[in-house]
Design a protein around this motif. Structure first.
Motif, PDB file in Angstrom:
ATOM      1  N   ASN A 183       0.844  -1.204   0.000  1.00 23.18           N
ATOM      2  CA  ASN A 183       0.000   0.000   0.000  1.00 23.18           C
ATOM      3  C   ASN A 183       0.879   1.253   0.000  1.00 23.18           C
ATOM      4  OD1 ASN A 183      -2.495  -1.107  -0.166  1.00 23.18           O
ATOM      5  ND2 ASN A 183      -3.005  -0.960   2.025  1.00 23.18           N
ATOM      6  N   LYS A 186       2.106   1.758  -3.328  1.00 26.40           N
ATOM      7  CA  LYS A 186       1.045   2.168  -4.244  1.00 26.40           C
ATOM      8  C   LYS A 186       0.645   3.625  -4.045  1.00 26.40           C
ATOM      9  CE  LYS A 186      -2.382  -0.879  -3.806  1.00 26.40           C
ATOM     10  NZ  LYS A 186      -3.601  -1.641  -3.976  1.00 26.40           N
ATOM     11  N   TYR A 187       0.534   4.007  -2.767  1.00 32.35           N
ATOM     12  CA  TYR A 187      -0.043   5.332  -2.497  1.00 32.35           C
ATOM     13  C   TYR A 187       1.010   6.416  -2.245  1.00 32.35           C
ATOM     14  CZ  TYR A 187      -4.214   2.500  -2.357  1.00 32.35           C
ATOM     15  OH  TYR A 187      -5.184   1.631  -2.702  1.00 32.35           O
ATOM     16  N   ASP A 190       5.160   5.826   5.705  1.00 32.78           N
ATOM     17  CA  ASP A 190       5.472   6.262   4.345  1.00 32.78           C
ATOM     18  C   ASP A 190       5.265   7.768   4.231  1.00 32.78           C
ATOM     19  OD1 ASP A 190       2.761   6.958   3.395  1.00 32.78           O
ATOM     20  OD2 ASP A 190       2.344   4.792   3.498  1.00 32.78           O
ATOM     21  N   ILE A 235      -4.217   9.633   4.322  1.00 29.31           N
ATOM     22  CA  ILE A 235      -5.648   9.282   4.267  1.00 29.31           C
ATOM     23  C   ILE A 235      -6.413  10.373   5.025  1.00 29.31           C
ATOM     24  CG2 ILE A 235      -7.369   7.502   4.834  1.00 29.31           C
ATOM     25  CD1 ILE A 235      -4.757   5.668   5.274  1.00 29.31           C
ATOM     26  N   ILE A 267     -11.012   2.244   6.360  1.00 28.30           N
ATOM     27  CA  ILE A 267     -10.026   1.582   5.475  1.00 28.30           C
ATOM     28  C   ILE A 267      -9.870   0.089   5.724  1.00 28.30           C
ATOM     29  CG2 ILE A 267      -8.692   3.696   4.977  1.00 28.30           C
ATOM     30  CD1 ILE A 267      -6.652   2.736   7.027  1.00 28.30           C
ATOM     31  N   ARG A 301     -12.539   1.489  -0.712  1.00 23.88           N
ATOM     32  CA  ARG A 301     -11.461   2.240  -1.341  1.00 23.88           C
ATOM     33  C   ARG A 301     -11.823   3.703  -1.236  1.00 23.88           C
ATOM     34  NH1 ARG A 301      -9.005   1.390  -6.437  1.00 23.88           N
ATOM     35  NH2 ARG A 301      -7.081   1.298  -5.269  1.00 23.88           N
ATOM     36  N   GLU A 302     -10.833   4.470  -0.919  1.00 25.45           N
ATOM     37  CA  GLU A 302     -11.081   5.898  -0.784  1.00 25.45           C
ATOM     38  C   GLU A 302     -11.523   6.461  -2.128  1.00 25.45           C
ATOM     39  OE1 GLU A 302      -8.542   9.379   0.391  1.00 25.45           O
ATOM     40  OE2 GLU A 302      -7.654   7.634   1.406  1.00 25.45           O
ATOM     41  N   VAL A 328      -8.880   7.722  -4.452  1.00 24.88           N
ATOM     42  CA  VAL A 328      -8.080   6.603  -4.956  1.00 24.88           C
ATOM     43  C   VAL A 328      -8.805   5.913  -6.096  1.00 24.88           C
ATOM     44  CG1 VAL A 328      -7.248   4.310  -4.345  1.00 24.88           C
ATOM     45  CG2 VAL A 328      -6.872   6.225  -2.796  1.00 24.88           C
ATOM     46  N   GLY A 373      -6.744  -1.539  -7.238  1.00 18.68           N
ATOM     47  CA  GLY A 373      -6.830  -2.306  -5.985  1.00 18.68           C
ATOM     48  C   GLY A 373      -8.242  -2.812  -5.830  1.00 18.68           C
ATOM     49  N   ALA A 374      -8.398  -3.833  -4.965  1.00 18.56           N
ATOM     50  CA  ALA A 374      -9.739  -4.395  -4.782  1.00 18.56           C
ATOM     51  C   ALA A 374     -10.331  -3.994  -3.440  1.00 18.56           C
ATOM     52  CB  ALA A 374      -9.674  -5.907  -4.881  1.00 18.56           C
ATOM     53  N   GLY A 375      -9.577  -3.278  -2.628  1.00 24.58           N
ATOM     54  CA  GLY A 375     -10.085  -2.884  -1.303  1.00 24.58           C
ATOM     55  C   GLY A 375     -10.093  -4.042  -0.332  1.00 24.58           C
ATOM     56  N   GLY A 426      -6.930  -5.599   0.819  1.00 26.48           N
ATOM     57  CA  GLY A 426      -5.681  -5.724   1.565  1.00 26.48           C
ATOM     58  C   GLY A 426      -5.830  -5.485   3.052  1.00 26.48           C
ATOM     59  N   LEU A 427      -6.312  -4.306   3.427  1.00 24.53           N
ATOM     60  CA  LEU A 427      -6.360  -3.967   4.850  1.00 24.53           C
ATOM     61  C   LEU A 427      -7.416  -4.788   5.594  1.00 24.53           C
ATOM     62  CD1 LEU A 427      -5.706  -0.119   4.935  1.00 24.53           C
ATOM     63  CD2 LEU A 427      -4.135  -1.987   5.404  1.00 24.53           C
ATOM     64  N   SER A 459       1.421   8.213   5.852  1.00 23.49           N
ATOM     65  CA  SER A 459       0.685   7.424   6.844  1.00 23.49           C
ATOM     66  C   SER A 459       1.652   6.555   7.630  1.00 23.49           C
ATOM     67  CB  SER A 459      -0.313   6.499   6.157  1.00 23.49           C
ATOM     68  OG  SER A 459      -0.948   7.167   5.089  1.00 23.49           O
TER      69      SER A 459
HETATM   70  P1  ADP Z   1      -6.657  -1.288  -1.878  1.00 25.41           P
HETATM   71  O1  ADP Z   1      -6.730  -2.534  -2.682  1.00 25.41           O
HETATM   72  O2  ADP Z   1      -7.560  -0.222  -2.388  1.00 25.41           O
HETATM   73  O3  ADP Z   1      -5.311  -0.853  -1.623  1.00 25.41           O
HETATM   74  P2  ADP Z   1      -6.683  -1.689   0.965  1.00 25.41           P
HETATM   75  O4  ADP Z   1      -7.627  -2.436   1.845  1.00 25.41           O
HETATM   76  O5  ADP Z   1      -5.325  -2.156   0.980  1.00 25.41           O
HETATM   77  O6  ADP Z   1      -7.276  -1.687  -0.491  1.00 25.41           O
HETATM   78  O7  ADP Z   1      -6.730  -0.198   1.360  1.00 25.41           O
HETATM   79  C1  ADP Z   1      -7.921   0.459   1.520  1.00 25.41           C
HETATM   80  C2  ADP Z   1      -7.796   1.930   1.222  1.00 25.41           C
HETATM   81  O8  ADP Z   1      -7.003   2.574   2.217  1.00 25.41           O
HETATM   82  C3  ADP Z   1      -7.077   2.244  -0.040  1.00 25.41           C
HETATM   83  O9  ADP Z   1      -7.963   2.248  -1.128  1.00 25.41           O
HETATM   84  C4  ADP Z   1      -6.498   3.592   0.229  1.00 25.41           C
HETATM   85  O10 ADP Z   1      -7.438   4.584  -0.093  1.00 25.41           O
HETATM   86  C5  ADP Z   1      -6.239   3.612   1.706  1.00 25.41           C
HETATM   87  N1  ADP Z   1      -4.815   3.342   2.029  1.00 25.41           N
HETATM   88  C6  ADP Z   1      -4.292   2.188   2.539  1.00 25.41           C
HETATM   89  N2  ADP Z   1      -2.963   2.332   2.792  1.00 25.41           N
HETATM   90  C7  ADP Z   1      -2.687   3.610   2.457  1.00 25.41           C
HETATM   91  C8  ADP Z   1      -1.441   4.369   2.485  1.00 25.41           C
HETATM   92  N3  ADP Z   1      -0.277   3.853   2.900  1.00 25.41           N
HETATM   93  N4  ADP Z   1      -1.468   5.641   2.053  1.00 25.41           N
HETATM   94  C9  ADP Z   1      -2.628   6.188   1.635  1.00 25.41           C
HETATM   95  N5  ADP Z   1      -3.801   5.535   1.576  1.00 25.41           N
HETATM   96  C10 ADP Z   1      -3.832   4.251   1.977  1.00 25.41           C
END
Ligand code: ADP
Length: 823
Positions: A718, A721-722, A746, A751, A759, A765-766, A769, A776-778, A780-781, A805
């Motif tokens: 993440n 990616k972000y 990072d 966020i 999240i 997903r934000e 984003v 992304g599929a939303g 991971g977290l 973050s």
């Molecule tokens: P995704 O597949 O969209 O990454 P996650 O569950 O991993 O799904 O994350 C959910 C959302 O949290 C992301 O879409 C993003 O908007 C936000 N996010 C997660 N990690 C970060 C980060 N390190 N910096 C900024 N935004 C983040």
């Protein structure tokens, strides 16, 4: 007394009283009077209004040569004459001259109003008495009330009147009945009060015996005195009789007052509402009916005042007594008599009474006016007649509504309640509203100890309590009520014998349950016998009485309008649910397509890289250095691919709750370093500045190594990616308060604060984003959170939009245990 004899005795008593009454009234029409007013005081009687040669104040010495000392004696003497007869009045005028004049007698009652009122009052007492004993022939209080009422009926009807020129036997009977009925009525009334509504003085009591015997002796004495007075008008018996008559009046007065006092004491002792209302009516009847009689007639009579109110009016007031007793009997089931009376009878009686009182008022006020204005004018009567005519209809309507409300409350309330409830049910938009409304409406119409309203659950067979009062038992045992059990033959309540009046049919299918939970009646909410959507469950009525047919009719009508509402609410709820489900299905299908699109994109990127570099590797001229570099790329992309597929598989397992962890002793430092190693390819590719600060001491945790890898990889990927602009990543591990903590920081886009709480939700997903090209599929977290929770760890995040973050993940330190503790 057994069986028929009892009835015969009552019959004889009632009939004798009636016979005496009828003949007495018929003789009132021919009661004679002197053509002038007269009165008496202390052994002297005198003229009170001028009449020919007789002047007001002249002493009356003798009538028909019989010396007289009191008005009482004069009346007795005249009572065996007829209007038109001529008698000789001997009097002493102002100049002390004694003279005798012939005087022609006139009618005592000229306008017959008195006779009419007497008749009505007397018969009202008689009818009520007979009715009471006919309804409860074996009840002691009822028998006493019968005897009291019949005695008073005779007392009222047998007002001193013509008793026969030669004192015929009927005349004697009528005349003797008068004081006797007074005496007996008084004592019987006292005995009735002592026995109503509960017994205060036992029958076989010395006091009862002496009271009855004394009355008996007195009766005999009065009868003899009366008889001898009438037989020979000129004897000393006249005085005796006069004194005895006074005594009768005093006894009547005492008994009425004493009875009232006893009644007040009994009223105070009774606490239940119904018991009180029974007494209340009798008490009010006594107060309003008997008080004027005592104040305006009895007391002046005993103390020789002048009457200062018309005799008719006193008698009319006396009518309140049987009326109020009747109310007590009919409405409050005093003596536990249940009656059905026709409304019209009550309307007419009341209207008659109103007109009577009204005309009396007009009569009195026009008399007063005449007196003050000094002349008599017909105009008053005309005005009064017009007023009566104008007021009669509104008055009639008022009386009608009053009678409906008062005597036929249930019926009246029934009609009103139906209107009101059908209006109110239309307004109900939720089960709560419906339940509360029914609770309060039913409670005002038929006050009950406990009540519950049940409605069908949407799923079908079960019932739930939508409102209840004092029925926690029903709430707790709701499982015992099934919709299918509520189906009854059309329009029958569920109840059992002790709870319903005999004329109300019921279904006793649920008797056992009802008895167990103190339920008196269950009324299904249904449209027909094939479907029930709920029920009204009732405890006992507050009045302690059984449920009547009209109670049930009322409740049943309420139940069917409530059933309609429940059905409507049910449909509404179903519709809403269907809508929600549809929405959900739509969302899921959108998510699915989104998921598929983003995942396939994510999968495609490493796959194309792998494809390109494997093709490049096939080139024979490639240097060893280059081929090593390409192979690293292929390995890195393969790892990324594997991670993605692992994530999807993990999530799907978690969703199905099939994800299993194999816990073992794991050094978090080592895990972090390994992950960084694996991610180094990607970090390098993205040109990240990496800062690594690993604790020197090992940080053992009890964890599934693959799961911990997944946590760290997801957070790090993440961060990669972000962080499009500032590409900085710091990973550190530390022992903190007995926990092993790993922090990944990072310098990425950050966020926004209000999104932080979402999240960790799956598929979240934000917005910013989502609209960008970061795929992304939303998931991971969501996976990360699930794993951390399963490891009894904590994850939190600090982030500032535009500044990066920081994710902290803490696991409890592994203290003891084997390296291979699988869960
Ligand atoms: P995704 O597949 O969209 O990454 P996650 O569950 O991993 O799904 O994350 C959910 C959302 O949290 C992301 O879409 C993003 O908007 C936000 N996010 C997660 N990690 C970060 C980060 N390190 N910096 C900024 N935004 C983040």
């Amino acid at each position: 007394m057994v069986g028929n004899i009892r009835y015969i005795v009552y019959f004889v008593i009632a009939l004798t009283a009636l016979a005496i009454g009828v003949s007495a009234v018929s003789r009132l029409f021919i009661k004679a009077d002197l053509p002038f007013d007269y009165g008496s005081s202390r052994h002297e009687s005198f003229v009170e209004s001028d009449f020919g040669e007789l002047k007001s104040g002249d002493l009356i010495n003798a009538v028909n040569d019989i010396p007289v000392e009191s008005a009482f004696e004069i009346e007795t003497l005249i009572d065996n004459k007829l209007p038109g007869d001529v008698i000789r009045v001997t009097f002493t005028d102002q100049s002390s001259a004694r003279r005798t004049l012939p005087v022609t007698l006139v009618k005592f009652y000229n306008d017959y109003l008195f006779i009419i009122v007497t008749t009505i009052a007397g018969y009202a007492f008689w009818i009520l008495g007979v009715f009471v004993v006919a309804s409860k022939p074996k009840d002691k209080a009822a028998i006493l009330l019968f005897l009291t009422l019949v005695s008073f009926a005779v007392a009222i009807l047998s007002t001193s009147g013509y008793y026969g020129r030669n004192a015929d036997w009927i005349g004697y009977v009528i005349r003797i009945s008068h004081p006797l009925s007074y005496l007996l009525g008084s004592i019987l009334f006292l005995m009735f009060i002592l026995n109503f509504p509960y017994e205060t003085l036992r029958s076989r009591n010395i006091l009862t015996y002496s009271l009855y015997s004394l009355t008996g002796v007195l009766c005999i004495y009065v009868s003899i005195a009366c008889y001898l007075t009438l037989r020979d008008l000129d004897t000393h018996w006249h005085d005796v009789y006069q004194n005895l008559w006074k005594l009768c009046e005093i006894i009547l007065f005492t008994c009425l007052i004493l009875g009232t006092i006893i009644l007040i004491f009994k009223y105070r002792r009774i606490t239940d509402r119904v018991g009180r209302s029974k007494i209340e009516w009798i008490f009010w009847g006594m107060t309003f009916g008997v008080a004027p009689f005592i104040i305006f007639w009895l007391v002046p009579n005993i103390f020789k005042f002048q009457y200062f109110i018309r005799e008719e009016l006193i008698l009319a007031f006396l009518l309140i007594v049987p009326v109020s007793f009747a109310v007590a009997v009919v409405k409050y089931h005093a003596l536990d008599i249940e009656v059905i009376i026709k409304r019209s009878i009550i309307y007419f009686t009341l209207i008659g009474l109103m007109i009577f009182i009204y005309s009396e008022l007009i009569f009195i006020s026009s008399n007063i006016l005449t007196k003050y204005l000094g002349y008599e004018s017909k105009i008053f009567y005309i005005v009064a007649a017009i007023l009566i005519a104008l007021l009669l209809n509104p008055l009639r309507m008022k009386i009608k509504s009053f009678v409906d409300r008062f005597f036929f409350r249930e019926k009246y309330a029934f009609d009103k309640a139906i209107q009101k409830i059908s209006l109110m049910t239309k307004e109900c938009h939720s089960y709560d509203e419906l339940g509360d409304m029914l609770l309060s409406e039913i409670n005002t119409l038929i006050p009950v100890k406990s009540i519950a309203i049940l409605a069908k659950t949407i799923s079908g067979d079960r019932l739930r309590v939508i409102a209840q009062n004092n029925f926690e038992t029903v709430q707790k045992n709701i499982g015992a009520f099934r919709v299918k059990n509520l189906l009854s033959r059309v329009d029958l309540p569920f109840s059992y014998e002790q709870k319903v009046e005999p004329d109300l049919p019921y279904n006793n299918k649920m008797e056992a349950i009802l008895k167990r939970w103190q339920i008196a009646m269950v009324i299904p909410l249904s449209f027909d016998s094939s479907e029930a959507v709920g029920a009204i469950i009732l405890g006992d009525k507050l009045s302690g009485m059984r449920y009547s047919k009209s109670d049930f009719q009322l409740l049943n009508t309420i139940a069917s309008s409530a059933a309609l509402v429940v059905k409507r609410l049910e449909l509404q709820e179903k519709l809403i649910m269907e809508e929600v489900e549809l929405e959900k299905a739509k969302e899921i299908s959108e998510l699915k397509s989104y998921f598929v699109a983003s995942v396939s994109h994510d999968l495609k990127t490493p796959l194309s890289a792998i494809k390109i570099f494997s093709e490049l590797l096939q080139n024979e001229n490639i240097t060893k250095e280059k081929s090593g570099e390409y192979l690293t790329i292929i390995e890195g992309e393969t790892d990324r691919l594997k991670r993605m597929i692992d994530n999807i598989l993990d999530f799907s397992k978690m969703e199905k709750r099939q994800k299993q962890f194999s816990f073992r002793k794991l050094d978090l430092n080592k895990a972090a370093s390994e992950v960084m190693q694996r991610m180094s390819y990607e970090l390098r590719m993205q040109k990240f500045t990496v800062d690594k600060s690993i604790a020197t001491e090992p940080l053992y945790i009890n964890a599934d190594p693959d799961a911990v890898n997944s946590v760290l990889e997801n957070i790090i990927s993440n961060s990669i990616k972000y962080s499009e602009k500032r590409k900085y990543l710091k990973i550190s591990t530390v022992r903190n308060n007995g926990n092993a903590e790993v922090t990944i920081e990072d310098g990425g886009k950050g966020i926004p604060g209000n999104n932080l709480e979402h999240i960790f939700d799956a598929f979240y997903r934000e917005r910013s984003v989502e609209s960008s090209n970061i795929k992304g599929a939303g998931l991971g977290l969501a996976i990360v959170k699930n794993i951390v929770d399963a490891h009894e760890g904590v994850i939190d995040v600090q982030s500032k939009e535009g500044h990066g973050s920081t994710f902290h993940v803490t696991f409890p330190i592994y203290e003891n245990g084997n390296e291979d503790t699988a869960n």
